[in-house]
Design an enzyme around this catalytic site. Structure first.
Site, short mmCIF file in Angstrom:
data_model
loop_
_atom_site.label_atom_id
_atom_site.label_comp_id
_atom_site.label_asym_id
_atom_site.label_seq_id
_atom_site.Cartn_x
_atom_site.Cartn_y
_atom_site.Cartn_z
N HIS A 1 14.50 43.69 28.84
CA HIS A 1 13.72 42.57 29.38
C HIS A 1 14.52 41.27 29.19
O HIS A 1 15.67 41.29 28.73
CB HIS A 1 12.37 42.48 28.69
CG HIS A 1 11.44 43.61 29.02
ND1 HIS A 1 10.35 43.46 29.85
CD2 HIS A 1 11.45 44.92 28.65
CE1 HIS A 1 9.72 44.63 29.97
NE2 HIS A 1 10.37 45.53 29.24
N GLU B 1 15.11 42.42 24.33
CA GLU B 1 15.07 41.14 25.04
C GLU B 1 16.48 40.57 25.02
O GLU B 1 17.05 40.33 23.95
CB GLU B 1 14.08 40.19 24.38
CG GLU B 1 12.65 40.68 24.37
CD GLU B 1 11.94 40.46 25.70
OE1 GLU B 1 12.44 39.65 26.50
OE2 GLU B 1 10.89 41.10 25.93
#
Length: 668
Positions: free
Chosen positions: A397, A490
């Protein structure tokens, strides 16, 4: 008497003259119907083919300078050939294939459109050249869902060496030879963004380049019909090998979070090239691991985000200043957030966690889930992870720089930021640190450097619910429904970084990507067999003190990620007695320890039965009980023909051209 003789001669002469006139081709008079019965237009003598200069813009760099008409396809003139769809394809093939396999395809097509002419004779191109180009470039056409062009049919329009052919690419080869560079496998990564078609083409080209260790396959289609394409790496692709662990990477779950998508494309190219180069680390990894890479789980969302971002870059577009990189393209084409669309099994675990025999593994999907709106992308991934014995996984992400791990849902419904560990908290922390520590900067400082979700974090890793809580996440589903341990990576503050930052992103993450894959070999592995030596499918491996079991695969093999220390293991299966072993896993152990079990057949006693199943939920095998996915597979097509079929994106190149559109370019 003389008069009669002369008269006879005159009659003979007139008859002869009449015969000549009768047999001679007469001029046709349209108004003379009687003579029109016998009238024939004089047939023109067939024109002898004459060599002429090549005067086609896209074919002016051939190794020869003269051609002839009619050409091999039957075009009688240059003008006729230029108006045909074949020449149109040759002229736009560079754009269609994004430069891949060009000018090879273009020159091969030109050898048919403007064939070589010598001494007023046509020379046909070599079949061997055509076959070589087709082998190397077929995947490029597959990548854009286009059929191989009919006029590049190697058997139909090309001939063998024995028939006096020539190499249509000899001019191109001469240029390549001038460079005097030996052909060696090398890693050439283009650090730029690709369309969905270009991404699929790259993956298929990579698999074609390394067919002994790579293959591609589709796990389903998006809402708009785009393939969810996976590339697999293994020393025996397509086959699960006994005791070989399997892991997966998933990118672009949120369509506007794109760095993960790019990193996985680069990773696929890197693994292929480095294996061919003899990189021992990569060869060992691929020879001992089955790796599955899905660069884009949400191709529809990516397409929307990329298009809107391009509009904001366009200085002439004054209406595109409100682009929000945090939301636009995040969901799929139905505007569903895929990371909130999985079954919420975490709430079920919390409600049952005080039950004495309840375990947090292989939780069935509640029937009520199927009455909601299930995205086809979600369905495809759920079916995928149920179909392979995955051990380890990461999904990528953007928006922060950290690794989060389960649970994602807070164990208290009123607390949005609450530490909510799984039974495998220590294993997950170890997995998360593996990636964060190998990353160039992730483990430096706290995780709130992007100032998007606060400053909570420990050296680049964090419990998901402590970071921010949500239900229906993919990593919780992996852990609670299957054997797979998944974390969320992330990759940075910018969800859609500029192209000039892609190389830096690759450099910062490359070592982490490799180290994380290698970590699938931690813990233990083994085979559970019966007394006859047959593997037992579905046997449970339990670890004392950890209320989360894993199950054996088809042939009885299993993998259990564990931290270093002393562990008590139990293997069990319905109809067999239990077996127990005590093991010691040393610290810094790089390979999984081998622990096998042999179970003896026995009658199952009532108190031995597993009573932690939830009757209202059904069983683990109860998947898609109402055939909900059928609504995604029924396409709105006209079953009587092609009119109702959705045409590919490149169809507009040809649909506006003069003449009939080339349906031979449609794959089906």
């Amino acid at each position: 008497m003389e008069f009669i003789r002369r008269k006879m001669k005159t009659i003979v002469f007139l008859n002869a003259l009449a015969t000549v006139v009768w047999c001679a081709p007469s001029l046709c008079d349209p108004e003379d119907e009687f003579l029109g019965i016998f009238c024939k237009e004089p047939e023109p003598e067939p024109e002898q083919p004459k060599c002429m200069d090549i005067m086609m813009n896209y074919c002016d760099d051939m190794s020869y300078t003269h051609t002839v008409f009619p050409n091999i396809l039957g075009h009688r003139t240059r003008e006729e050939a230029e108006l045909g769809p074949e020449y149109l394809l040759v002229s736009v093939v560079h754009n269609l294939l994004n430069g891949e396999c060009t000018p090879d395809i273009r020159m091969l097509g030109c050898s048919v459109l403007v064939p070589r002419c010598e001494k007023e004779k046509v020379l046909k191109p070599c079949r061997s050249t055509c076959e070589a180009v087709r082998k190397n470039c077929y995947h490029a056409f597959e990548g854009i869902e286009m059929a191989w062009p009919y006029f590049l049919d190697c058997d139909r329009f090309f001939v063998s060496d024995q028939e006096g052919c020539y190499d249509p690419l000899e001019g191109l080869r001469a240029i390549q030879e001038e460079g005097n560079t030996p052909e060696k496998p090398h890693t050439v990564i283009q650090f730029s963004y690709q369309s969905n078609a270009q991404m699929n083409s790259i993956l298929k080209k990579t698999a074609a380049r390394c067919p002994e260790i790579a293959m591609t396959y589709s796990i389903g289609r998006s809402v708009e019909g785009k393939d969810l394409l996976v590339i697999e790496f293994s020393n025996n692709p397509g086959v699960h090998e006994l005791l070989e662990p399997e892991m997966k990477y998933i990118g672009n779950m949120h369509g506007n979070e794109v760095l993960g998508r790019q990193l996985l494309i680069y990773l696929a190219q890197y693994l292929c090239s480095e294996y061919l180069l003899g990189n021992r680390r990569i060869q060992t990894l691929i020879n001992t691991t089955r790796i599955h890479i899905l660069p884009s789980m949400n191709p529809d969302g990516y397409e929307l985000a990329a298009a809107e971002l391009q509009d904001t870059i366009d200085p002439e577009n004054e209406e595109a200043q409100n682009y929000n990189s945090w939301t636009l393209g995040r969901g799929n084409a139905q505007n569903i957030d895929l990371n909130r669309n999985f079954p919420d099994l975490t709430t079920i675990v919390y409600s049952r966690r005080r039950h004495r025999r309840f375990r947090s593994n292989h939780i069935p999907i509640p029937d009520a889930y199927w009455f909601g709106k299930v995205a086809p992308e979600t369905y495809a991934v759920m079916k995928w992870i149920r179909s392979f014995p995955f051990v380890l996984s990461a999904n990528f992400h953007g928006g922060e720089l950290l690794v989060s791990y389960p649970y994602d849902l807070s164990k208290h419904p009123l607390e949005q930021k609450m530490f909510s560990p799984t039974p495998d908290e220590q294993v997950f922390k170890q997995i998360a640190r593996t990636y964060a520590d190998a990353h160039a900067t992730m483990s430096e400082g706290n995780s709130g450097r992007c100032e998007n979700f606060g400053s909570i974090g420990q050296d680049g890793i964090i419990n998901g619910a402590w970071w921010y809580s949500f239900a229906g996440g993919m990593q919780d589903f992996n852990y609670l429904h299957t054997n797979c341990f998944e974390v969320t990576v992330e990759l940075g503050c910018d969800k859609f970084p500029a192209e000039e930052e892609l190389y830096t992103g690759w450099k910062d993450n490359k070592e982490a990507l490799l180290t994380f894959m290698e970590s699938v070999h931690r813990g233990i592995k083994g085979i559970v067999k019966d007394e006859d030596g047959n593997g037992i499918k579905g046997a449970r491996i339990s670890v004392r003190g950890i209320r989360h079991d894993i199950t054996t695969a088809e042939n009885g093999d299993y993998w259990r990620l564990l931290t270093a220390g002393i562990h008590i293991l139990t293997a069990s299966a319905p109809g067999y007695t239990r077996a127990m072993k005590k093991i010691h896993l040393p610290a810094r152990m790089q390979k999984a320890g081998r622990v096998d079990f042999v179970l003896q057949k026995a009658v199952v006693e009532p108190d031995m039965e597993e009573d932690y199943r939830i009757p209202s939920m059904g069983t683990y095998e109860h998947f898609d009980p109402y055939n909900q996915f059928e609504r995604y597979t029924i396409s709105e097509q006209n079953q009587n023909g092609e009119e109702g079929q959705e045409k590919p994106w490149w169809w507009s190149y040809f649909s506006h051209a003069h003449g009939s559109t080339p349906t031979w370019l449609l794959r089906n």
